[in-house]
Design a protein around this motif. Structure first.
Motif, PDB file in Angstrom:
ATOM      1  N   UNK A  45      21.331  19.965   0.275  1.00  0.00           N
ATOM      2  CA  UNK A  45      20.237  19.193   0.890  1.00  0.00           C
ATOM      3  C   UNK A  45      20.761  17.858   1.397  1.00  0.00           C
ATOM      4  N   UNK A  46      21.557  17.207   0.582  1.00  0.00           N
ATOM      5  CA  UNK A  46      22.109  15.920   1.016  1.00  0.00           C
ATOM      6  C   UNK A  46      23.128  16.140   2.127  1.00  0.00           C
ATOM      7  N   UNK A  50      18.456  25.745   8.261  1.00  0.00           N
ATOM      8  CA  UNK A  50      18.277  24.345   7.894  1.00  0.00           C
ATOM      9  C   UNK A  50      17.605  24.193   6.547  1.00  0.00           C
ATOM     10  N   UNK A  93      21.391  16.386   5.298  1.00  0.00           N
ATOM     11  CA  UNK A  93      21.031  15.068   5.805  1.00  0.00           C
ATOM     12  C   UNK A  93      22.187  14.414   6.537  1.00  0.00           C
ATOM     13  N   UNK A 128      22.575  16.038  10.001  1.00  0.00           N
ATOM     14  CA  UNK A 128      21.575  15.579  10.966  1.00  0.00           C
ATOM     15  C   UNK A 128      21.899  14.160  11.422  1.00  0.00           C
ATOM     16  N   UNK A 129      22.345  13.332  10.476  1.00  0.00           N
ATOM     17  CA  UNK A 129      22.701  11.949  10.824  1.00  0.00           C
ATOM     18  C   UNK A 129      23.790  11.918  11.875  1.00  0.00           C
ATOM     19  N   UNK A 142      24.186  14.103  14.155  1.00  0.00           N
ATOM     20  CA  UNK A 142      23.767  14.826  15.353  1.00  0.00           C
ATOM     21  C   UNK A 142      24.027  16.307  15.336  1.00  0.00           C
ATOM     22  N   UNK A 144      20.715  27.579  15.573  1.00  0.00           N
ATOM     23  CA  UNK A 144      21.459  28.176  16.686  1.00  0.00           C
ATOM     24  C   UNK A 144      22.676  27.347  17.053  1.00  0.00           C
ATOM     25  N   UNK A 188      28.948   6.624   8.436  1.00  0.00           N
ATOM     26  CA  UNK A 188      28.294   6.222   9.671  1.00  0.00           C
ATOM     27  C   UNK A 188      29.304   5.567  10.593  1.00  0.00           C
TER      28      UNK A 188
END
Lengths: 329, 501
Positions: free
Chosen positions: B331-332, B323, B335, B338-339, B341, B346, B51
């Motif tokens: 899967x992780x 996705x 995640x 997505x975190x 952005x 597409x 992060x």
């Protein structure tokens, strides 16, 4: 005559009593003196994990200069394991966490002995977001609105994950109120899996959330069908809403609320600190900017609003509960 | 597209991105080699660390970590008969017998080489079929997934290292255990005894740790000595080279196994575990010495590990396109994307194409780097097999129990672990296949859900299982596989019968 042993014992007892009195940990100025555990009832991937990871990173300065917020993922039992862990934790303000409103309340209603009551066992801190449910249909279907389904001759197949999950319950109540006949295909791993099933034409429609369904709608792969908010989302402005159809009450249950709460019984001053700091954090620029970059919505609701929402949802389940159990039997 | 690929390649080899990728590779390799601390867990732990990082650093960092676990998981599979990750289970079949024969260095050499080359193959294939991959993925619906898992389950009958009936009994037990828990087909909670613990079923990792690691520890405690038996133990780099050469001189087996890994890996839900067992099965059936499989045949290790790393490319495809994660690890990873952005679909194929290629290249780099490290360190790692077990058992026990608890921080996982441990030991003693049980445990839920979903989506009832082209092909594969295996095992009796009649 008093023996040396008795003197030592008395001295030790007195010392302990004095130390206990001096060790006052209930004062607001002493809280938090340690890290706070933030329990997430799901894995690190997915919506809850994503929101939580950012929260644990950005929230601490709003509550303390010294303490950190430590995210702990406790997944299992569809999220109930983590949520029950929060409810059973020591109410000292050092264990808080996130709740999935749909799972929490539907589980309370449909389980014979859930072991909790969301109205009594949780002190709410605030809502991060209420992602309103959103319905899509395949391009292979003639459905552009729910009303198209009313006169449809063939079989309408609705895809879902869990037959008693929040999105399916939203669909059952919608269909019951509108008189739509349908069959369900459940067992999918997640909403994106259901989108693929729609693309394969295995199922015709599904209820999910705007976050997951936005990309395929924007790409034109699926058609928007219904939105459970007051206004259509910006990426699908022509989508009919449940309010347009005159079934406003369904909107109470038709969303995934990401509620932050703590076990009931936290000292009032600590609870107040948590609530005030959380509200400030949600409206703070850093979290807002992160959410905007990640294209994730934020919709703060205060604890009273969460209580109102809880009553509304349980009332709706009370009305339709028997019919839903007949459907899923 | 080629320009985006070149740009991603140039970004990968810049500082500090390369530094983070190398670091992530070592973390992933370590995590994969310690049973209980596998790819998804370490990835989940590292996401918060990323992060605040630039996505150009964070994404390849996470991807490289996942890449490092693939080979890492084969190390305990070979040395202590415990798959580091579920897809490494097939490596146990022949990898551990090789270690017991004093050929651990050779087995690790095969694994390292097959892993690295398999990764290159898998990602090359990914880039070539990317334009048509969407249609391939969409073609696999519930009936196809059902037959795929049944073919996977047929490995129980065909490749069982014990008698056929005992193999079926073990597989049946695995299926029974797999049905414990909440089913999303009917909304029933089966055999959970009213607790939350079994809601998601018996934890697979606990079963793996118990049946293999703990059972093996019990066996070593009873027998004593060392893992490697006999006097002909070779622990040397030259043996590692023998293993590497075996891969290089078996190109057809390597290509077939990698193809299976890549293509089956693309099917969401089937995952790498099915691919590895299918690759193992085809290696056995095309071998001139099929009876030697399960006793230390190098081809068994080659097929499993080549498929294991080639699947990484295939598993990325449904994640990138739809996705949908193809495995727990992806899967992780999703995640993490997505975190930071990055939205799948597409965006990853258009505006974010450079980042997509960077992720893929980091994954390939990690696979290759971990394989090179594996080759260089294999001879040292295999010394574990000649150490008297009295010295290694305490450490193994700690790793087992810590790994079990770290999964979900649930006390009952610690209770469940010895249950499976003693079950596994009993199965060793009485000659029942633990691999068959694990296969049933893994594939049972997939088979059940896909079976029910097939009937739910069908307008023609049960005929859906034989009315679709890919389903028919898979059914034929199943019939030929089982039929040929049955004939091979009993051909002498069949010929004798035909002669007499």
């Amino acid at each position: 005559m008093v023996s040396r042993r008795e003197v030592l014992a008395s001295t030790g007892l007195a010392t302990s009593l004095v130390a206990g009195c001096l060790g006052d940990s209930d004062g607001e100025e002493d809280y938090p003196t340690d890290d706070i555990e933030f329990v997430v009832p799901y894995g690190p991937s997915g919506g809850f994990g994503t929101y939580s990871a950012a929260l644990c990173e950005m929230y601490p300065p709003y509550i303390s200069d010294d303490a950190e917020i430590i995210c702990t993922n406790r997944e299992g039992a569809g999220g109930m394991e983590g949520m029950r862990f929060i409810m059973r934790a020591e109410p000292d303000g050092y264990t808080i966490g996130m709740f999935n409103s749909g799972t929490l309340l539907s589980n309370q209603f449909f389980e014979d002995d859930p072991g909790y009551d969301a109205r009594e066992d949780i002190d709410w801190i605030g809502q991060i977001d209420q992602t309103e449910h959103f319905g899509i249909a395949g391009q292979h279907t003639p459905f552009e609105s729910l009303e198209d389904m009313l006169d449809y001759d063939g079989t309408i197949r609705i895809g879902g994950t869990d037959p008693l999950g929040p999105t399916m319950i939203t669909w059952y109540i919608t269909a019951l109120e509108m008189g739509i006949e349908f069959e369900t295909v459940t067992g999918y791993d997640g909403l994106t899996d259901i989108v693929t099933a729609i693309l394969r034409e295995d199922v015709d429609a599904a209820i999910g959330n705007t976050t997951t369904f936005r990309p395929p709608v924007e790409d034109g792969e699926v058609r928007s069908l219904i939105h459970y908010g007051e206004e259509s989302p910006e990426f699908a402005p022509d989508t009919e809403t449940i309010f347009d159809l005159g079934h406003d009450d369904v909107s109470f249950i038709a969303g995934t609320g990401r509620w932050v709460g703590a076990p009931t019984g936290i000292p009032d001053d600590r609870l107040e600190l948590l609530r005030d700091s959380f509200e400030e954090f949600i409206h703070g620029s850093e979290y807002q900017e992160w959410a905007e970059d990640a294209e994730l919505p934020l919709n703060y609701r205060d604890p009273d609003g969460i209580d109102d929402g809880t009553e509304a949802v349980l009332g709706l389940l009370e009305t339709h509960g028997d019919a839903i159990e007949d459907i899923t039997a | 597209m080629f320009a985006a690929f070149l740009e991603a390649l140039s970004i990968l080899f810049t500082w500090p991105i390369l530094g983070f990728v190398i670091l992530a590779t070592f973390i992933g390799m370590f995590a994969g080699s310690v049973p209980g601390i596998n790819g998804p867990i370490v990835l989940a732990l590292m996401i918060p660390v990323t992060f605040g990082m630039d996505p150009l650093i964070a994404i390849p960092f996470l991807a490289a970590m996942l890449g490092g676990t693939s080979f890492g998981g084969s190390i305990p599979a070979i040395l202590i008969n415990t798959p580091g990750t579920a897809p490494n289970a097939a490596t146990c079949f022949d990898g551990y017998p090789m270690a017991q024969q004093g050929r651990a260095s050779e087995a690790l050499g095969i694994s390292a080489a097959a892993s690295g080359l398999g990764a290159i193959f898998g990602f090359t294939l990914l880039l070539l079929i990317l334009p048509v991959s969407r249609e391939i993925i969409l073609a696999f619906s519930a009936p196809e997934l059902f037959w795929l898992t049944i073919v996977g389950l047929s490995v129980i009958a065909v490749a069982s290292d014990t008698s056929f009936l005992r193999g079926m009994a073990s597989g049946g037990l695995g299926l029974l255990i797999s049905f414990v828990g909440y089913t999303t087909i009917t909304g029933d909670y089966r055999y959970g005894f009213g607790t939350d613990y079994l809601w998601d079923g018996v934890p697979l990792l606990i079963a793996l740790l118990g049946l293999f690691a703990l059972a093996e520890i019990i066996r070593l405690m009873v027998k004593g000595g060392s893992i490697a038996r006999g006097s002909s133990v070779e622990v040397s780099f030259s043996q590692v080279v023998v293993g590497v050469k075996h891969v290089v001189t078996s190109p057809f087996l390597f290509v077939r196994s990698s193809m299976i890994g890549s293509i089956v890996g693309m099917v969401p839900g089937a995952g790498g575990t099915v691919a590895n067992f299918l690759a193992y099965l085809q290696a056995m059936q095309t071998s001139k010495d099929p009876d030697s499989f399960g006793t230390g045949n190098p081809d068994g290790v080659l097929a499993s590990e080549a498929s294991n790393d080639a699947k990484d490319g295939g598993q990325l495809l449904p994640m990138i396109l739809f996705g949908i994660p193809g495995s727990a690890g992806t899967a992780v990873l999703l995640g993490g994307l997505i975190l930071h952005g990055v939205a799948p679909g597409r965006y990853m194929l258009q505006e974010g194409l450079v980042l997509t290629f960077l992720m893929i290249l980091a994954l390939v780099f990690a696979n290759i780097a971990s394989s090179i490290v594996g080759i260089l360190s294999a001879s040292h790692l295999s010394r574990l097999t000649i150490i008297p077990v009295d010295y290694i058992i305490p450490g193994l026990l700690i790793v087992c129990f810590v790994g079990a608890y770290s999964l979900r921080m649930n006390f009952f996982d610690i209770v469940m672990l010895p249950v499976f441990g003693f079950l596994g030991y009993a199965m060793i003693v009485y000659g029942y296949s633990r691999i068959a049980l694990i296969l049933g445990l893994i594939l049972g839920p997939i088979a059940e859900v896909s079976f029910h979903q097939s009937l739910m989506i069908s307008d023609i009832g049960g005929w859906i299982f034989i009315s679709r082209p890919i389903s028919l092909v898979l059914l034929l594969v199943l019939i030929v596989t089982v039929g040929y295996s049955g004939y091979s095992k009993h051909k002498d009796k069949i010929r004798s019968y035909m002669v007499t009649t």
